[in-house]
Motif scaffolding. Structure first.
Motif, mmCIF file in Angstrom:
data_model
loop_
_atom_site.group_PDB
_atom_site.id
_atom_site.type_symbol
_atom_site.label_atom_id
_atom_site.label_comp_id
_atom_site.label_asym_id
_atom_site.label_seq_id
_atom_site.Cartn_x
_atom_site.Cartn_y
_atom_site.Cartn_z
ATOM 1 N N TYR A 9 0.817 -1.208 0.000
ATOM 2 C CA TYR A 9 0.000 0.000 0.000
ATOM 3 C C TYR A 9 0.855 1.263 0.000
ATOM 4 O O TYR A 9 2.037 1.236 0.301
ATOM 5 C CB TYR A 9 -0.926 0.000 1.226
ATOM 6 N N SER A 10 0.213 2.363 -0.335
ATOM 7 C CA SER A 10 0.858 3.676 -0.243
ATOM 8 C C SER A 10 -0.043 4.579 0.597
ATOM 9 O O SER A 10 -1.237 4.321 0.743
ATOM 10 C CB SER A 10 1.070 4.281 -1.628
ATOM 11 N N LEU A 11 0.533 5.607 1.135
ATOM 12 C CA LEU A 11 -0.199 6.531 1.989
ATOM 13 C C LEU A 11 -0.002 7.930 1.439
ATOM 14 O O LEU A 11 1.132 8.364 1.212
ATOM 15 C CB LEU A 11 0.338 6.437 3.423
ATOM 16 N N SER A 12 -1.100 8.630 1.191
ATOM 17 C CA SER A 12 -1.005 9.990 0.671
ATOM 18 C C SER A 12 -2.064 10.866 1.327
ATOM 19 O O SER A 12 -3.038 10.371 1.886
ATOM 20 C CB SER A 12 -1.177 10.007 -0.849
ATOM 21 N N THR A 13 -1.852 12.144 1.262
ATOM 22 C CA THR A 13 -2.759 13.120 1.851
ATOM 23 C C THR A 13 -3.395 13.927 0.727
ATOM 24 O O THR A 13 -2.704 14.375 -0.194
ATOM 25 C CB THR A 13 -1.984 14.068 2.786
ATOM 26 N N PHE A 14 -4.694 14.087 0.794
ATOM 27 C CA PHE A 14 -5.402 14.880 -0.207
ATOM 28 C C PHE A 14 -5.449 16.341 0.212
ATOM 29 O O PHE A 14 -5.630 16.656 1.383
ATOM 30 C CB PHE A 14 -6.848 14.384 -0.385
ATOM 31 N N ASN A 15 -5.330 17.224 -0.750
ATOM 32 C CA ASN A 15 -5.490 18.649 -0.525
ATOM 33 C C ASN A 15 -6.936 18.998 -0.891
ATOM 34 O O ASN A 15 -7.278 19.140 -2.066
ATOM 35 C CB ASN A 15 -4.512 19.450 -1.383
ATOM 36 N N PHE A 16 -7.769 19.136 0.112
ATOM 37 C CA PHE A 16 -9.189 19.376 -0.135
ATOM 38 C C PHE A 16 -9.487 20.784 -0.625
ATOM 39 O O PHE A 16 -10.612 21.081 -1.006
ATOM 40 C CB PHE A 16 -10.007 19.074 1.118
ATOM 41 N N LYS A 17 -8.509 21.651 -0.659
ATOM 42 C CA LYS A 17 -8.714 22.989 -1.199
ATOM 43 C C LYS A 17 -8.852 22.954 -2.714
ATOM 44 O O LYS A 17 -9.270 23.921 -3.325
ATOM 45 C CB LYS A 17 -7.571 23.903 -0.786
ATOM 46 N N GLN A 18 -8.512 21.823 -3.332
ATOM 47 C CA GLN A 18 -8.645 21.678 -4.775
ATOM 48 C C GLN A 18 -10.080 21.376 -5.195
ATOM 49 O O GLN A 18 -10.398 21.423 -6.366
ATOM 50 C CB GLN A 18 -7.775 20.526 -5.265
ATOM 51 N N TYR A 19 -10.925 21.033 -4.254
ATOM 52 C CA TYR A 19 -12.266 20.558 -4.559
ATOM 53 C C TYR A 19 -13.316 21.564 -4.105
ATOM 54 O O TYR A 19 -13.115 22.336 -3.172
ATOM 55 C CB TYR A 19 -12.517 19.212 -3.883
ATOM 56 N N MET A 20 -14.433 21.525 -4.783
ATOM 57 C CA MET A 20 -15.538 22.408 -4.451
ATOM 58 C C MET A 20 -16.571 21.631 -3.641
ATOM 59 O O MET A 20 -16.875 20.482 -3.955
ATOM 60 C CB MET A 20 -16.207 22.922 -5.732
ATOM 61 N N ARG A 21 -17.078 22.251 -2.618
ATOM 62 C CA ARG A 21 -18.135 21.639 -1.822
ATOM 63 C C ARG A 21 -19.483 22.134 -2.323
ATOM 64 O O ARG A 21 -19.668 23.320 -2.560
ATOM 65 C CB ARG A 21 -17.981 22.005 -0.346
ATOM 66 N N LEU A 22 -20.375 21.196 -2.485
ATOM 67 C CA LEU A 22 -21.716 21.540 -2.945
ATOM 68 C C LEU A 22 -22.735 21.112 -1.897
ATOM 69 O O LEU A 22 -22.672 20.000 -1.388
ATOM 70 C CB LEU A 22 -22.036 20.821 -4.260
#
Length: 85
Positions: A57-70
């Motif tokens: 497996y690999s472990l990564s962190t998402f940058n949620f500032k790239q996404y829009m919340r609806l």
């Protein structure tokens, strides 16, 4: 029950790391809520019980500032999902 006391040991078995990297060096270890969740997933799926899961497996962190919340009104207005009938 899902405390992350042994998470670095678990991650060193499950996560594919480079030769000069150890699980203690992963920046995600400082994210306590995330590590509690990872511990819960590891235990629920019993990933440590099967050797085939080791170094897979690999472990990564998402940058949620790239996404829009609806909100639900926007999702409905954009017809993103089919209506449940």
């Amino acid at each position: 029950e899902f405390t992350h006391d042994d998470i670095s040991q678990d991650l060193s078995r499950l996560v594919k790391l480079s030769e000069d990297e150890t699980a203690e060096m992963l920046p995600q270890l400082s994210l306590t809520a995330a590590m509690d969740c990872v511990t819960a997933v590891i235990r629920y799926l019993e990933l440590l019980n099967d050797d085939a899961n080791f170094n897979r497996y690999s472990l990564s962190t998402f940058n949620f500032k790239q996404y829009m919340r609806l909100d639900s009104a926007a999702v409905s207005a954009l017809s993103l999902f089919p209506d449940a009938q």
